[in-house]
Design a protein around this motif. Structure first.
Motif, mmCIF file in Angstrom:
data_model
loop_
_atom_site.group_PDB
_atom_site.id
_atom_site.type_symbol
_atom_site.label_atom_id
_atom_site.label_comp_id
_atom_site.label_asym_id
_atom_site.label_seq_id
_atom_site.Cartn_x
_atom_site.Cartn_y
_atom_site.Cartn_z
ATOM 1 N N ASN A 52 1.438 11.929 41.472
ATOM 2 C CA ASN A 52 2.566 12.285 40.615
ATOM 3 C C ASN A 52 2.955 11.033 39.848
ATOM 4 O O ASN A 52 2.543 9.935 40.202
ATOM 5 C CB ASN A 52 3.737 12.901 41.399
ATOM 6 N N PRO A 53 3.745 11.179 38.795
ATOM 7 C CA PRO A 53 4.089 10.019 37.971
ATOM 8 C C PRO A 53 4.878 8.942 38.712
ATOM 9 O O PRO A 53 4.898 7.791 38.280
ATOM 10 C CB PRO A 53 4.925 10.607 36.833
ATOM 11 N N HIS A 54 5.507 9.286 39.826
ATOM 12 C CA HIS A 54 6.333 8.326 40.554
ATOM 13 C C HIS A 54 5.613 7.708 41.756
ATOM 14 O O HIS A 54 6.188 6.870 42.445
ATOM 15 C CB HIS A 54 7.628 8.994 41.002
ATOM 16 N N HIS A 55 4.395 8.134 41.994
ATOM 17 C CA HIS A 55 3.611 7.571 43.102
ATOM 18 C C HIS A 55 3.377 6.077 42.827
ATOM 19 O O HIS A 55 3.201 5.666 41.675
ATOM 20 C CB HIS A 55 2.269 8.316 43.207
ATOM 21 N N PRO A 56 3.370 5.254 43.873
ATOM 22 C CA PRO A 56 3.187 3.809 43.672
ATOM 23 C C PRO A 56 1.935 3.433 42.872
ATOM 24 O O PRO A 56 1.958 2.489 42.085
ATOM 25 C CB PRO A 56 3.114 3.258 45.097
ATOM 26 N N THR A 57 0.856 4.182 43.042
ATOM 27 C CA THR A 57 -0.362 3.887 42.276
ATOM 28 C C THR A 57 -0.133 4.160 40.798
ATOM 29 O O THR A 57 -0.530 3.359 39.943
ATOM 30 C CB THR A 57 -1.549 4.711 42.810
ATOM 31 N N SER A 58 0.524 5.264 40.471
ATOM 32 C CA SER A 58 0.821 5.581 39.073
ATOM 33 C C SER A 58 1.717 4.520 38.456
ATOM 34 O O SER A 58 1.484 4.068 37.329
ATOM 35 C CB SER A 58 1.499 6.955 38.966
ATOM 36 N N VAL A 59 2.727 4.117 39.184
ATOM 37 C CA VAL A 59 3.659 3.088 38.698
ATOM 38 C C VAL A 59 2.920 1.772 38.465
ATOM 39 O O VAL A 59 3.075 1.134 37.423
ATOM 40 C CB VAL A 59 4.835 2.913 39.684
ATOM 41 N N ALA A 60 2.093 1.370 39.413
ATOM 42 C CA ALA A 60 1.355 0.113 39.292
ATOM 43 C C ALA A 60 0.394 0.155 38.102
ATOM 44 O O ALA A 60 0.241 -0.848 37.389
ATOM 45 C CB ALA A 60 0.596 -0.176 40.577
ATOM 46 N N LEU A 61 -0.213 1.290 37.864
ATOM 47 C CA LEU A 61 -1.127 1.415 36.724
ATOM 48 C C LEU A 61 -0.376 1.302 35.399
ATOM 49 O O LEU A 61 -0.836 0.628 34.479
ATOM 50 C CB LEU A 61 -1.884 2.748 36.803
ATOM 51 N N ARG A 62 0.779 1.947 35.301
ATOM 52 C CA ARG A 62 1.579 1.833 34.078
ATOM 53 C C ARG A 62 2.029 0.386 33.854
ATOM 54 O O ARG A 62 2.009 -0.114 32.723
ATOM 55 C CB ARG A 62 2.779 2.776 34.121
ATOM 56 N N GLU A 63 2.434 -0.270 34.924
ATOM 57 C CA GLU A 63 2.875 -1.670 34.813
ATOM 58 C C GLU A 63 1.730 -2.565 34.353
ATOM 59 O O GLU A 63 1.919 -3.426 33.502
ATOM 60 C CB GLU A 63 3.431 -2.168 36.143
ATOM 61 N N LEU A 64 0.546 -2.331 34.882
ATOM 62 C CA LEU A 64 -0.615 -3.111 34.460
ATOM 63 C C LEU A 64 -0.896 -2.907 32.984
ATOM 64 O O LEU A 64 -1.169 -3.858 32.241
ATOM 65 C CB LEU A 64 -1.837 -2.727 35.299
ATOM 66 N N LEU A 65 -0.819 -1.665 32.541
ATOM 67 C CA LEU A 65 -1.047 -1.375 31.112
ATOM 68 C C LEU A 65 0.017 -2.060 30.243
ATOM 69 O O LEU A 65 -0.316 -2.617 29.192
ATOM 70 C CB LEU A 65 -1.061 0.133 30.870
ATOM 71 N N GLU A 66 1.249 -2.018 30.666
ATOM 72 C CA GLU A 66 2.319 -2.666 29.915
ATOM 73 C C GLU A 66 2.100 -4.175 29.839
ATOM 74 O O GLU A 66 2.286 -4.787 28.780
ATOM 75 C CB GLU A 66 3.682 -2.361 30.530
ATOM 76 N N GLU A 67 1.709 -4.771 30.947
ATOM 77 C CA GLU A 67 1.448 -6.210 30.967
ATOM 78 C C GLU A 67 0.276 -6.582 30.060
ATOM 79 O O GLU A 67 0.323 -7.621 29.397
ATOM 80 C CB GLU A 67 1.158 -6.682 32.391
ATOM 81 N N ASN A 68 -0.737 -5.747 30.005
ATOM 82 C CA ASN A 68 -1.894 -6.027 29.139
ATOM 83 C C ASN A 68 -1.540 -5.896 27.665
ATOM 84 O O ASN A 68 -2.210 -6.487 26.830
ATOM 85 C CB ASN A 68 -3.064 -5.114 29.487
#
Length: 70
Positions: A52-68
């Motif tokens: 789901n969008p709030h799962h820790p893996t989903s959150v970490a992936l979005r954060e990685l994309l934002e950082e890149n």
């Protein structure tokens, strides 16, 4: 390893986006942000669908994309 996980568990198993997150982090650390973003985007699509969008893996992936993007 990722190909094996997909073959054994199927492409929509929760382990697949988690492993892709680890791959993306390694790619970023190796100075390959374009590859890291591609891996993260692919993983995020699966993670948001099967976890789901709030799962820790989903959150970490979005954060990685934002950082890149910075």
């Amino acid at each position: 390893l990722l190909a094996d996980e997909r073959r054994i568990f199927g492409p929509d198993h929760e382990r697949v986006p988690e492993l892709q997150l680890q791959l993306a982090l390694l790619q970023r650390a190796a100075g390959r942000p374009t590859k890291a973003s591609a891996s993260a985007r692919e993983a995020l699509a699966v993670a948001e669908r099967i976890l789901n969008p709030h799962h820790p893996t989903s959150v970490a992936l979005r954060e990685l994309l934002e950082e890149n993007e910075e």
